[in-house]
Design a protein around this motif. Structure first.
Motif, PDB file in Angstrom:
ATOM      1  N   ARG A  34       0.821  -1.222   0.000  1.00 13.14           N
ATOM      2  CA  ARG A  34       0.000   0.000   0.000  1.00 13.14           C
ATOM      3  C   ARG A  34       0.850   1.265   0.000  1.00 13.14           C
ATOM      4  O   ARG A  34       0.624   2.196   0.765  1.00 13.14           O
ATOM      5  CB  ARG A  34      -0.991  -0.017   1.157  1.00 13.14           C
ATOM      6  CG  ARG A  34      -1.984  -1.151   1.015  1.00 13.14           C
ATOM      7  CD  ARG A  34      -3.013  -1.138   2.065  1.00 13.14           C
ATOM      8  NE  ARG A  34      -3.917  -2.260   1.801  1.00 13.14           N
ATOM      9  CZ  ARG A  34      -4.887  -2.595   2.586  1.00 13.14           C
ATOM     10  NH1 ARG A  34      -5.125  -1.929   3.677  1.00 13.14           N
ATOM     11  NH2 ARG A  34      -5.659  -3.626   2.278  1.00 13.14           N
ATOM     12  N   ILE A  35       1.827   1.252  -0.875  1.00 11.65           N
ATOM     13  CA  ILE A  35       2.678   2.423  -1.088  1.00 11.65           C
ATOM     14  C   ILE A  35       2.212   3.097  -2.368  1.00 11.65           C
ATOM     15  O   ILE A  35       2.256   2.502  -3.442  1.00 11.65           O
ATOM     16  CB  ILE A  35       4.169   2.021  -1.173  1.00 11.65           C
ATOM     17  CG1 ILE A  35       4.637   1.545   0.201  1.00 11.65           C
ATOM     18  CG2 ILE A  35       5.024   3.174  -1.691  1.00 11.65           C
ATOM     19  CD1 ILE A  35       6.059   1.022   0.228  1.00 11.65           C
ATOM     20  N   ALA A  36       1.740   4.324  -2.250  1.00 10.09           N
ATOM     21  CA  ALA A  36       1.222   5.055  -3.411  1.00 10.09           C
ATOM     22  C   ALA A  36       2.321   5.709  -4.226  1.00 10.09           C
ATOM     23  O   ALA A  36       2.194   5.872  -5.440  1.00 10.09           O
ATOM     24  CB  ALA A  36       0.213   6.107  -2.954  1.00 10.09           C
ATOM     25  N   GLN A  37       3.409   6.100  -3.542  1.00 15.63           N
ATOM     26  CA  GLN A  37       4.492   6.785  -4.241  1.00 15.63           C
ATOM     27  C   GLN A  37       5.782   6.594  -3.471  1.00 15.63           C
ATOM     28  O   GLN A  37       5.774   6.342  -2.271  1.00 15.63           O
ATOM     29  CB  GLN A  37       4.186   8.265  -4.411  1.00 15.63           C
ATOM     30  CG  GLN A  37       3.956   8.973  -3.087  1.00 15.63           C
ATOM     31  CD  GLN A  37       3.563  10.422  -3.254  1.00 15.63           C
ATOM     32  OE1 GLN A  37       3.110  10.843  -4.319  1.00 15.63           O
ATOM     33  NE2 GLN A  37       3.763  11.205  -2.227  1.00 15.63           N
ATOM     34  N   GLY A  38       6.892   6.685  -4.199  1.00 17.72           N
ATOM     35  CA  GLY A  38       8.160   6.491  -3.537  1.00 17.72           C
ATOM     36  C   GLY A  38       9.331   6.757  -4.449  1.00 17.72           C
ATOM     37  O   GLY A  38       9.171   7.128  -5.615  1.00 17.72           O
TER      38      GLY A  38
END
Length: 157
Positions: A34-38
């Motif tokens: 559940r990582i939307a951006q990185g």
């Protein structure tokens, strides 16, 4: 030039198996956690095939984006990139510098269109909590979407 101070969250490590698709696996790992951006802070490994935006012959005009790509088989290399979320889901933007193993490590570098893991590919991703990162096209970049930040985009609207 655009810049922003990034507030980071979790750090995840991803280990690809032989045959895994680089871009799809990064997007899947981000969805799973559940990582939307990185930001991809470390990416290294061996690849069966890498497809980069590049040309085999000189371009008449080096300014516009190249419409061609090249496939480089059996390489090892390093890279980095960013992950944003768009209407279609995760947008993974990666650049690699790779050396062809059977050609004296002859080097190639560029924007990755596709890559298949060979032995091992290891990736470390830092989640970015704020600001929201997005990719926006610009006339200055020949319409290519480049990294932008919501706080900057909202401040200039």
């Amino acid at each position: 030039m655009r810049s922003a101070s990034l507030e980071t969250g979790r750090r995840i490590a991803v280990s690809l198996a032989p045959g895994d698709d680089l871009i799809g696996s990064i997007a899947s790992a981000c969805a799973h956690h559940r990582i939307a951006q990185g930001v991809i802070v470390t990416l290294s490994g061996a690849f069966r095939d890498v497809e980069l935006i590049a040309a085999q012959t000189p371009s008449a005009d080096p300014e516009p984006p190249l419409p061609e790509s090249v496939h480089i088989p059996y390489t090892e290399g390093i890279g980095s990139g960013t992950i944003t979320t768009g209407a279609e889901g995760h947008v993974v933007h990666v650049h690699l510098a790779v050396g062809r193993k059977d050609a004296g490590a002859r080097a190639f570098a560029g924007h990755v269109l596709a890559a298949e893991a060979h032995y091992v590919v290891e990736i470390v991703i830092d989640e970015v909590l704020n600001p929201r990162m997005l990719r926006t096209p610009s006339d200055q970049t020949w319409g290519l979407p480049t990294l932008d930040f919501a706080e900057r985009a909202e401040a200039t609207s």
